[in-house]
Scaffold this motif. Structure first.
Motif, PDB file in Angstrom:
ATOM      1  N   THR A 159       0.820  -1.211   0.000  1.00 46.35           N
ATOM      2  CA  THR A 159       0.000   0.000   0.000  1.00 46.35           C
ATOM      3  C   THR A 159       0.855   1.261   0.000  1.00 46.35           C
ATOM      4  N   ALA A 160       2.114   1.129   0.438  1.00 46.60           N
ATOM      5  CA  ALA A 160       2.998   2.294   0.429  1.00 46.60           C
ATOM      6  C   ALA A 160       3.312   2.749  -0.988  1.00 46.60           C
ATOM      7  N   LEU A 161       3.128   1.859  -1.950  1.00 40.57           N
ATOM      8  CA  LEU A 161       3.410   2.201  -3.344  1.00 40.57           C
ATOM      9  C   LEU A 161       2.219   2.838  -4.049  1.00 40.57           C
ATOM     10  N   PRO A 183       0.432   5.665  -3.515  1.00 39.60           N
ATOM     11  CA  PRO A 183       0.568   7.076  -3.915  1.00 39.60           C
ATOM     12  C   PRO A 183       1.507   7.275  -5.102  1.00 39.60           C
ATOM     13  N   LEU A 184       2.592   6.504  -5.146  1.00 35.54           N
ATOM     14  CA  LEU A 184       3.515   6.621  -6.266  1.00 35.54           C
ATOM     15  C   LEU A 184       2.871   6.136  -7.553  1.00 35.54           C
ATOM     16  N   LEU A 185       2.169   5.007  -7.499  1.00 38.29           N
ATOM     17  CA  LEU A 185       1.468   4.499  -8.674  1.00 38.29           C
ATOM     18  C   LEU A 185       0.388   5.484  -9.120  1.00 38.29           C
ATOM     19  N   MET A 186      -0.228   6.158  -8.159  1.00 37.10           N
ATOM     20  CA  MET A 186      -1.255   7.134  -8.497  1.00 37.10           C
ATOM     21  C   MET A 186      -0.657   8.311  -9.269  1.00 37.10           C
ATOM     22  N   LEU A 187       0.563   8.707  -8.895  1.00 40.77           N
ATOM     23  CA  LEU A 187       1.230   9.786  -9.632  1.00 40.77           C
ATOM     24  C   LEU A 187       1.568   9.354 -11.054  1.00 40.77           C
ATOM     25  N   TRP A 188       1.932   8.081 -11.215  1.00 41.49           N
ATOM     26  CA  TRP A 188       2.318   7.592 -12.538  1.00 41.49           C
ATOM     27  C   TRP A 188       1.114   7.299 -13.434  1.00 41.49           C
ATOM     28  N   PHE A 189       0.071   6.687 -12.859  1.00 39.88           N
ATOM     29  CA  PHE A 189      -1.041   6.182 -13.678  1.00 39.88           C
ATOM     30  C   PHE A 189      -2.377   6.842 -13.378  1.00 39.88           C
ATOM     31  N   GLY A 190      -2.401   7.785 -12.444  1.00 42.35           N
ATOM     32  CA  GLY A 190      -3.631   8.493 -12.152  1.00 42.35           C
ATOM     33  C   GLY A 190      -4.572   7.705 -11.257  1.00 42.35           C
ATOM     34  N   ILE A 191      -5.746   8.294 -11.035  1.00 42.72           N
ATOM     35  CA  ILE A 191      -6.761   7.668 -10.197  1.00 42.72           C
ATOM     36  C   ILE A 191      -7.627   6.756 -11.060  1.00 42.72           C
ATOM     37  N   GLY A 192      -7.763   5.509 -10.654  1.00 42.39           N
ATOM     38  CA  GLY A 192      -8.589   4.581 -11.426  1.00 42.39           C
ATOM     39  C   GLY A 192      -8.157   3.148 -11.246  1.00 42.39           C
ATOM     40  N   LEU A 227      -2.417  -2.624 -10.560  1.00 48.39           N
ATOM     41  CA  LEU A 227      -0.964  -2.761 -10.452  1.00 48.39           C
ATOM     42  C   LEU A 227      -0.538  -3.003  -9.000  1.00 48.39           C
ATOM     43  N   ALA A 228      -1.172  -2.305  -8.063  1.00 48.09           N
ATOM     44  CA  ALA A 228      -0.852  -2.522  -6.648  1.00 48.09           C
ATOM     45  C   ALA A 228      -1.210  -3.946  -6.232  1.00 48.09           C
ATOM     46  N   ILE A 229      -2.334  -4.449  -6.717  1.00 49.27           N
ATOM     47  CA  ILE A 229      -2.746  -5.825  -6.406  1.00 49.27           C
ATOM     48  C   ILE A 229      -1.789  -6.821  -7.046  1.00 49.27           C
ATOM     49  N   THR A 230      -1.384  -6.555  -8.269  1.00 48.74           N
ATOM     50  CA  THR A 230      -0.444  -7.447  -8.951  1.00 48.74           C
ATOM     51  C   THR A 230       0.864  -7.547  -8.175  1.00 48.74           C
ATOM     52  N   LEU A 231       1.365  -6.415  -7.704  1.00 45.30           N
ATOM     53  CA  LEU A 231       2.606  -6.429  -6.924  1.00 45.30           C
ATOM     54  C   LEU A 231       2.454  -7.210  -5.622  1.00 45.30           C
ATOM     55  N   SER A 232       1.256  -7.189  -5.042  1.00 43.73           N
ATOM     56  CA  SER A 232       1.040  -7.891  -3.774  1.00 43.73           C
ATOM     57  C   SER A 232       0.813  -9.384  -3.967  1.00 43.73           C
ATOM     58  N   THR A 233       0.397  -9.794  -5.158  1.00 42.15           N
ATOM     59  CA  THR A 233       0.110 -11.215  -5.401  1.00 42.15           C
ATOM     60  C   THR A 233       1.243 -11.943  -6.116  1.00 42.15           C
ATOM     61  N   VAL A 234       2.057 -11.230  -6.857  1.00 43.94           N
ATOM     62  CA  VAL A 234       3.094 -11.900  -7.640  1.00 43.94           C
ATOM     63  C   VAL A 234       4.150 -12.527  -6.737  1.00 43.94           C
ATOM     64  N   SER A 290      -5.233  -9.911  -2.508  1.00 45.77           N
ATOM     65  CA  SER A 290      -5.803  -9.106  -3.590  1.00 45.77           C
ATOM     66  C   SER A 290      -6.989  -8.272  -3.109  1.00 45.77           C
ATOM     67  N   PHE A 291      -7.851  -8.846  -2.280  1.00 40.64           N
ATOM     68  CA  PHE A 291      -9.002  -8.085  -1.782  1.00 40.64           C
ATOM     69  C   PHE A 291      -8.563  -7.020  -0.779  1.00 40.64           C
ATOM     70  N   VAL A 292      -7.609  -7.353   0.065  1.00 42.83           N
ATOM     71  CA  VAL A 292      -7.128  -6.382   1.050  1.00 42.83           C
ATOM     72  C   VAL A 292      -6.509  -5.170   0.351  1.00 42.83           C
ATOM     73  N   ILE A 293      -5.637  -5.430  -0.609  1.00 43.45           N
ATOM     74  CA  ILE A 293      -4.967  -4.326  -1.315  1.00 43.45           C
ATOM     75  C   ILE A 293      -5.958  -3.562  -2.180  1.00 43.45           C
ATOM     76  N   ALA A 294      -6.943  -4.260  -2.764  1.00 49.21           N
ATOM     77  CA  ALA A 294      -7.943  -3.580  -3.581  1.00 49.21           C
ATOM     78  C   ALA A 294      -8.700  -2.535  -2.761  1.00 49.21           C
ATOM     79  N   VAL A 295      -9.178  -2.934  -1.588  1.00 52.86           N
ATOM     80  CA  VAL A 295      -9.930  -2.007  -0.735  1.00 52.86           C
ATOM     81  C   VAL A 295      -9.030  -0.863  -0.268  1.00 52.86           C
ATOM     82  N   ALA A 296      -7.802  -1.177   0.135  1.00 50.28           N
ATOM     83  CA  ALA A 296      -6.888  -0.136   0.605  1.00 50.28           C
ATOM     84  C   ALA A 296      -6.547   0.846  -0.512  1.00 50.28           C
ATOM     85  N   ALA A 297      -6.286   0.335  -1.709  1.00 49.84           N
ATOM     86  CA  ALA A 297      -5.936   1.208  -2.835  1.00 49.84           C
ATOM     87  C   ALA A 297      -7.118   2.087  -3.236  1.00 49.84           C
ATOM     88  N   GLU A 298      -8.330   1.537  -3.167  1.00 53.40           N
ATOM     89  CA  GLU A 298      -9.511   2.321  -3.552  1.00 53.40           C
ATOM     90  C   GLU A 298      -9.769   3.467  -2.589  1.00 53.40           C
TER      91      GLU A 298
END
Length: 259
Positions: free
Chosen positions: A109-111, A113-122, A128-135, A191-199
């Motif tokens: 989840t620390a990533l 905000p950085l991903l949001m700067l790169w890819f925007g809100i959506g 991508l955050a979920i992919t990083l947490s599951t891979v 995946s569900f934990v990171i999805a809710v946190a990222a949203e």
């Protein structure tokens, strides 16, 4: 399975939930927690009924499920081949091993905000955050599953002239399916934990955004209702994955998920 066995299994699942709900209902009455911050189960059920008639609620729920599943699938597509390659190639393990070990404990989840700067809100940022947490769990579980392939199977295949590629495809991957699917179940929870946190941070729709908005406005009964809804959906998806695992591994003659 006999009727008595089924009843026992259902009771073992329902009874702990009933105890938990009872404790939840008792806490405000015992003045251990302020009732305004911990709504009763009845209030949460009423809020959930009101949400259930709103189309936007299902849109938020669908967005979260889509992001969770999409991130999990991408994590598996990347993690399974990479983990298998590391298990059979010392060079691959030497290169990717330190990266996996050093990033596994990193809070994903620390990533966000950085991903949001790169890819925007959506959805892209969340997926991508979920992919990083599951891979990473997929890499680790696949790596150990492939390495734990019974040596007698490998010796037998090599003695029959099987090529290294076919040994992986016909022997190691089938023998590793239990470990790989176990990793997929662990990654599903991530995946569900990171999805809710990222949203909560980087989304305009989704259960995470809904939970954040309800909490910010003090509508705690609705906030808990949204939490209950996503937990129920996550449990359903987990049950489907368990059924799929048992179906794919039916040739092993055993159940692969007891809980």
């Amino acid at each position: 399975m006999s009727i008595a066995s089924r009843a026992k299994k259902v009771a073992s699942f329902v009874l702990p939930l009933m105890i938990w709900v009872g404790v939840w209902a008792a806490l405000p009455h015992l003045n251990l927690i302020d009732p305004s911050f911990l709504p009763s189960p009845t209030a949460v059920v009423i809020a959930l009924e009101k949400l259930a008639v709103q189309l936007s609620f299902y849109q938020d729920l669908g967005a979260t499920v889509y992001r969770s599943i999409a991130g999990l699938v991408l994590g598996m597509v990347i993690g399974v081949p990479l983990g298998a390659w590391m298990a059979v190639s010392p060079r691959a393990e030497g290169f990717f091993g330190p990266i996996v070990k050093s990033t596994y404990s990193l809070p994903k989840t620390a990533l966000v905000p950085l991903l949001m700067l790169w890819f925007g809100i959506g959805s892209t940022t969340s997926i991508l955050a979920i992919t990083l947490s599951t891979v990473l769990p997929m890499i680790i579980y696949t790596y150990h599953a492939v390495q734990d392939t019974p040596r007698i199977l490998l010796w037998s295949a090599r003695c029959m002239g099987t090529s290294p590629r076919d040994v992986m495809r016909l022997v190691q991957l089938p023998a590793s399916m239990h470990g790989i699917l176990t990793g997929a179940r662990i990654a599903l929870g991530f995946s569900f934990v990171i999805a809710v946190a990222a949203e909560m941070i980087a989304a305009k729709v989704g259960i995470g955004k809904l939970i954040f908005m309800f909490g910010e406005n003090g509508a705690y009964d609705y906030m808990f209702a949204a939490v209950v809804a996503i937990v129920a959906v996550a449990c359903l998806v987990d049950a489907l994955l368990v059924m799929l695992t048992d179906y794919l591994l039916r040739w092993q003659g055993r159940s692969n998920a007891e809980i």
